[in-house]
Motif scaffolding. Structure first.
Motif, short mmCIF file in Angstrom:
data_model
loop_
_atom_site.label_atom_id
_atom_site.label_comp_id
_atom_site.label_asym_id
_atom_site.label_seq_id
_atom_site.Cartn_x
_atom_site.Cartn_y
_atom_site.Cartn_z
N GLY A 35 0.78 -1.23 0.00
CA GLY A 35 0.00 0.00 0.00
C GLY A 35 0.82 1.29 0.00
O GLY A 35 1.80 1.39 0.72
N GLY A 36 0.39 2.24 -0.83
CA GLY A 36 0.94 3.59 -0.78
C GLY A 36 2.36 3.78 -1.28
O GLY A 36 2.93 4.85 -1.12
N VAL A 37 2.95 2.78 -1.92
CA VAL A 37 4.35 2.90 -2.34
C VAL A 37 4.52 3.65 -3.66
O VAL A 37 5.62 4.09 -3.98
CB VAL A 37 5.02 1.51 -2.46
CG1 VAL A 37 5.18 0.86 -1.11
CG2 VAL A 37 4.25 0.60 -3.42
N GLY A 38 3.44 3.78 -4.43
CA GLY A 38 3.53 4.50 -5.69
C GLY A 38 3.21 3.65 -6.92
O GLY A 38 3.70 3.93 -8.01
N LYS A 39 2.37 2.64 -6.76
CA LYS A 39 2.00 1.78 -7.89
C LYS A 39 1.25 2.58 -8.95
O LYS A 39 1.56 2.51 -10.13
CB LYS A 39 1.07 0.64 -7.43
CG LYS A 39 1.71 -0.33 -6.48
CD LYS A 39 0.71 -1.35 -5.97
CE LYS A 39 -0.39 -0.75 -5.11
NZ LYS A 39 0.11 -0.12 -3.88
N THR A 40 0.24 3.34 -8.50
CA THR A 40 -0.58 4.09 -9.44
C THR A 40 0.25 5.16 -10.14
O THR A 40 0.17 5.35 -11.35
CB THR A 40 -1.77 4.73 -8.69
OG1 THR A 40 -2.47 3.70 -8.00
CG2 THR A 40 -2.71 5.43 -9.64
N ARG A 257 5.88 -14.24 -22.27
CA ARG A 257 6.96 -13.28 -22.44
C ARG A 257 6.45 -11.88 -22.75
O ARG A 257 7.17 -10.91 -22.58
CB ARG A 257 7.92 -13.70 -23.56
CG ARG A 257 8.49 -15.10 -23.46
CD ARG A 257 9.33 -15.34 -22.23
NE ARG A 257 10.21 -14.23 -21.87
CZ ARG A 257 10.81 -14.14 -20.68
NH1 ARG A 257 10.60 -15.05 -19.76
NH2 ARG A 257 11.60 -13.13 -20.43
N ARG A 258 5.23 -11.77 -23.24
CA ARG A 258 4.76 -10.41 -23.59
C ARG A 258 4.30 -9.63 -22.36
O ARG A 258 3.85 -8.50 -22.47
CB ARG A 258 3.66 -10.49 -24.63
CG ARG A 258 2.57 -11.45 -24.30
CD ARG A 258 1.60 -11.50 -25.45
NE ARG A 258 0.86 -12.75 -25.44
CZ ARG A 258 -0.11 -13.02 -26.30
NH1 ARG A 258 -0.39 -12.15 -27.24
NH2 ARG A 258 -0.75 -14.16 -26.23
N THR A 259 4.38 -10.24 -21.21
CA THR A 259 4.03 -9.55 -19.96
C THR A 259 5.30 -9.23 -19.19
O THR A 259 6.27 -9.98 -19.25
CB THR A 259 3.11 -10.44 -19.10
OG1 THR A 259 1.94 -10.75 -19.85
CG2 THR A 259 2.72 -9.74 -17.81
N ALA A 260 5.30 -8.11 -18.49
CA ALA A 260 6.43 -7.78 -17.62
C ALA A 260 5.87 -7.24 -16.31
O ALA A 260 4.97 -6.39 -16.31
CB ALA A 260 7.33 -6.74 -18.27
N PHE A 261 6.38 -7.73 -15.20
CA PHE A 261 5.95 -7.23 -13.88
C PHE A 261 6.98 -6.25 -13.33
O PHE A 261 8.18 -6.47 -13.45
CB PHE A 261 5.83 -8.39 -12.89
CG PHE A 261 4.57 -9.17 -13.03
CD1 PHE A 261 3.46 -8.87 -12.25
CD2 PHE A 261 4.47 -10.20 -13.95
CE1 PHE A 261 2.28 -9.58 -12.39
CE2 PHE A 261 3.30 -10.92 -14.10
CZ PHE A 261 2.20 -10.61 -13.31
N LEU A 262 6.46 -5.18 -12.74
CA LEU A 262 7.33 -4.27 -12.00
C LEU A 262 6.86 -4.31 -10.54
O LEU A 262 5.68 -4.10 -10.27
CB LEU A 262 7.18 -2.84 -12.51
CG LEU A 262 7.79 -2.50 -13.88
CD1 LEU A 262 7.46 -1.05 -14.24
CD2 LEU A 262 9.30 -2.71 -13.84
N VAL A 263 7.78 -4.61 -9.64
CA VAL A 263 7.44 -4.55 -8.22
C VAL A 263 7.85 -3.17 -7.73
O VAL A 263 9.00 -2.76 -7.89
CB VAL A 263 8.16 -5.65 -7.41
CG1 VAL A 263 7.92 -5.46 -5.92
CG2 VAL A 263 7.68 -7.03 -7.86
N VAL A 264 6.90 -2.43 -7.17
CA VAL A 264 7.20 -1.09 -6.68
C VAL A 264 7.36 -1.16 -5.16
O VAL A 264 6.61 -1.87 -4.49
CB VAL A 264 6.05 -0.11 -7.04
CG1 VAL A 264 6.40 1.32 -6.63
CG2 VAL A 264 5.75 -0.17 -8.53
N ALA A 265 8.35 -0.46 -4.62
CA ALA A 265 8.57 -0.49 -3.16
C ALA A 265 9.12 0.85 -2.70
O ALA A 265 9.69 1.61 -3.47
CB ALA A 265 9.54 -1.60 -2.78
#
Ligand SMILES: Nc1ncnc2c1ncn2[C@@H]1O[C@H](COP(=O)(O)OP(=O)(O)OP(=O)(O)O)[C@@H](O)[C@H]1O
Ligand SMILES: Nc1ncnc2c1ncn2[C@@H]1O[C@H](COP(=O)(O)OP(=O)(O)OP(=O)(O)O)[C@@H](O)[C@H]1O
Ligand SMILES: [Mg+2]
Ligand SMILES: [Mg+2]
Lengths: 385, 350
Positions: A35-40, A257-265
């Motif tokens: 929560g609140g880390v800056g995903k949006t 492979r056409r998907t990429a995840f970004l983990v925001v923290a």
């Protein structure tokens, strides 16, 4: 306002965000994190950057801050992508954005798969209303449903070549990966099957104790409620049969492979612990991780004056009583440098625990990010300029 | 059980004055997700215990946040002592922890009102309990608030009569967006059930929730979205006639610049020459880049402070008491929790 940048983290691969955005084989980017880390903010910023680099982008946001939504031209929650004005389109890109309306998405599924009469009956059913607005994980489930729809549309009409997905805050869980399973197991529950086949008589299905169960249910819920539940459950099978299938398809799409995840923290101990959890969970589910975005890093400007030296200078000035203003500013600088050093240590520790994970850093801007110039600035930092 | 830093708490209790919330038996702590509800609820429970109270700290979201916060093993559906707070050598107070589980609460409830021991087990077997507690959130909230009510009202039989088991109950509650619906869920029950035991229970719960014995505190950060949610949440609570307690600003920064300096910094009017002299005097490099860098640091800080001031004004306008908790450098571990508890005591929350 120019934001200072953050020096690279030793031991970590810098995350090449621009290369990711320019790679036309990447069609979906998912931003997740606690929560609140800056995903949006991150989702919107990379959406804008990708569009201004020439891609045709749609950003699916979840609960954006009011002012950010306004800046992107999202006056209402209407579940349809709206074109974002005032962006640089010279490279042929475009940016659309939408806010997820989970109830609306749910309703659309009902409307698309049943006759109008039947649909009305379902939409008015109190249990449907409860399920569609507050079943644990509904928001995540609907985000996946909407992503599936957008991707199918984009593949057929070519409106978009990149879909960026924001996710609801989750802690110690990737709820949007688990939600489809949870909904499936709910739909498969013995109770639902029992309630949906009242005609055959419960006794034959469950020999022992069934009289007690129906008796207890009637006593607890009342006859009307029981009827409501039965109508709802009967409708579920016809309408939501395809639900599970689509959820599984979307889940598999995320593994491609056409998907990429970004983990925001955020650079804080707890947030990084959560980020570690996400990284491992994505690996376990064989979801392609692009990297970690460390957002809101402390980035003081006068970097070559160390925290120790500025704090002791501040101390000395305070003792002599001279230059009180400069003394206070030196103290401020010392505190910011101390914090920056602590954050870097945390980042380095994360990097050594996860040597394969690339990292991008974004400095904390001095004000919230509520407009396109702010998003552009975040994008610039992500691009490593 | 965690070891308590007696020194820290002692200094907190010595400076104690009358709490702002005398007479409150149920403290509900809500706020936007991730703002620090669990941390603040834990700190408040410790602060009340430092005052000699026996406190029950409960959570309702199945997240085991309390046991994590107190470095204790996971809590079963059972009250466990998680901290003892000594004062001047003697035991002053205790904190018990409870993770309320809707399914266990349902079984308890069925047994209490319907004597449905066997049927409840049968319901559980076909997944009806799962159904009732998942799909019908109203049912779940009725059960959870029912258990909280029971804990507040429970009397200790072994002690002198009329003495409640817990002096106060602190609830680590659902987030602001759901709080009014959660606490007010029994008002809806009263509409459906006109008579009978369910109706009586619902009425008693609503009476407690709307009485001066309850206070709902909202945790916020000095950021746009949590502040907006705080003000929306207060409006909803007021509409539901549930008493709003305080606003707790968490993760607050306390910077070293005084007001005039901040104003000068934002107007870009800090005395450059003064900086050059100060740097020379302390043997630091006094080149343009360094001076410019320090001025930039100060200016950025001033922008943030100005934004925080604006948000503080919005919070002040809500007309509720405000407490402020600093951002602890190394996160909120158990030791730090005692610091936060001392801070709440000093500011009058406990
Ligand atoms: N780099 C940054 N510098 C300054 N402010 C930032 C930065 N990134 C995000 N913010 C601000 O932090 C707040 C939270 O950001 P955001 O809404 O993107 O987080 P989130 O992870 O989506 O939150 P939630 O979990 O509530 O959905 C917003 O007010 C945003 O403007
Ligand atoms: N005053 C503080 N100083 C430093 N860290 C803090 C402080 N308060 C809370 N934290 C940290 O912030 C994070 C979120 O806090 P917490 O879990 O209490 O929030 P929450 O509102 O209960 O979250 P959720 O909505 O997920 O239940 C935790 O990592 C906690 O340790
Ligand atoms: Mg968000
Ligand atoms: Mg919590």
């Amino acid at each position: 306002m120019t934001a200072p940048s953050v020096a690279p983290i030793p031991g970590a691969h810098p995350l090449a965000v621009d290369a990711l955005l320019d790679d036309s084989s990447v069609e979906i980017i998912v931003c997740c994190g606690s929560g609140g880390v800056g995903k949006t903010t991150t989702a919107a910023a990379i959406g804008l950057r990708a569009a201004e680099r020439g891609r045709r982008v749609v950003v699916l946001t979840i609960d954006p801050a009011r002012r950010l939504a306004q800046a992107m031209g999202l006056a209402e929650l209407d579940n349809t992508p709206r074109q974002v004005e005032d962006i640089d389109t010279t490279k042929g890109g475009r940016l659309d954005a939408m806010m997820l309306d989970m109830k609306r998405t749910f309703d659309d599924v009902v409307l698309a798969h049943t006759s109008p009469d039947k649909a009305r009956e379902i939409l008015e059913n109190p249990f449907y209303i409860a399920l569609s607005s507050s079943f644990a994980g509904t928001q995540e489930y609907m985000a996946m449903e909407r992503l599936g729809q957008l991707h199918a549309d984009a593949s057929s009409n070519g409106d978009y070549d990149l879909i960026i997905v924001d996710t609801p805050p989750s802690r110690s869980a990737l709820d949007f990966l688990d939600a489809p399973k949870r909904l499936s197991s709910f739909l498969d529950s013995r109770l639902l099957r029992l309630l949906s086949t009242p005609a055959r008589g419960p006794i034959r299905l469950f020999s022992a104790g069934m009289g007690v169960v129906t008796g207890a249910l009637t006593k607890l819920l009342g006859a009307q409620v029981l009827t409501d539940v039965q109508t709802f459950v009967a409708a579920l099978d016809t309408t939501f049969g395809g639900f599970r299938q689509r959820a599984e398809d979307t889940y598999r799409l995320l593994q491609e492979r056409r998907t990429a995840f970004l983990v925001v923290a955020a650079p804080e101990p707890d947030a990084l612990r959560e980020a570690s959890y996400f990284v491992e969970r994505l690996r376990d589910d064989r979801m392609p991780l692009a990297g970690l975005v460390l957002n809101r890093m402390e980035a003081p400007a006068a970097v070559h004056v160390s925290p120790e030296r500025s704090l002791s200078a501040a101390e000395a000035l305070a003792e002599s009583g001279q230059h009180p203003v400069a003394a206070a500013v030196l103290r401020l600088h010392g505190e910011r440098m101390t914090r920056a050093a602590r954050e870097r240590r945390l980042a380095e520790r994360f990097a050594s625990a996860h040597p394969g994970v690339s990292i991008a850093t974004v400095p904390a801007l001095s004000s919230d990010v509520h407009d396109l110039p702010g998003l552009r600035q975040i994008g610039t930092r992500l691009g490593g300029e | 059980m965690p070891k308590v830093n007696v020194e820290r708490l002692r200094s907190a209790s010595v400076t104690r004055r009358e709490s702002d919330w005398e007479g409150v038996r149920l403290h509900v702590v809500t706020g936007k997700g991730g703002t620090g509800k669990t941390t603040v609820a834990g700190a408040l429970a410790l602060a009340l215990a430092a005052d000699g109270q026996t406190v029950l700290l409960c959570e309702v979201e199945g997240r085991q946040g309390i046991s994590r916060l107190f470095d204790a093993p996971s809590l079963p559906y059972d009250e466990r002592r998680i901290a003892v707070v000594p004062r001047n050598g003697a035991t002053a107070g205790e904190v018990y922890g409870l993770a309320i589980d809707p399914e266990a609460a349902l079984t308890e409830y069925l047994e209490m009102y319907y004597h449905l021991g066997r049927a409840a087990r049968a319901l559980d077997k076909v997944g009806a309990v799962d159904f009732a507690t998942t799909i019908a959130p109203g049912v779940r909230d009725v059960l959870l608030t029912g258990k909280v009510y029971e804990a507040v009202r429970r009397k200790e039989k072994k002690r002198v009569h009329d003495r409640p088991t817990y002096d106060t109950v602190v609830l680590d509650a659902p987030p602001t967006g759901r709080i009014a619906r959660f606490l007010g869920v029994n008002a809806g029950v009263a509409d459906i059930a006109r008579v009978g035991p369910i109706r009586r229970q619902a009425d008693s719960i609503m009476a407690l929730m709307r009485s001066p014995q309850t206070a709902v505190h909202i945790v916020t950060l000095l950021e746009e979205m949590p502040v907006q949610e705080t003000s929306d949440g207060i409006a909803e609570l007021r509409a539901a006639r549930i008493p709003v307690g305080s606003v707790i600003v968490n993760l607050a920064r306390r910077g070293p610049l005084d007001r005039p300096t901040i104003e000068a910094a934002s107007a870009d009017q800090l005395p450059r020459a003064d900086f050059v002299a100060a740097l020379h005097e302390t043997g630091l490099p006094a080149d343009d880049a360094t001076v410019e860098g320090l001025l930039t640091d100060a200016r950025e800080h001033a922008i943030r402070v100005a934004m925080e001031d604006e948000l503080r004004t919005r919070l002040d306008d809500l007309g509720r008491p405000i407490y402020e908790l600093p951002r602890l450098a190394d996160g909120a571990d158990l030791g730090a929790l005692f610091d936060l508890a001392g801070e709440l005591t000093k500011q009058g929350m406990a």
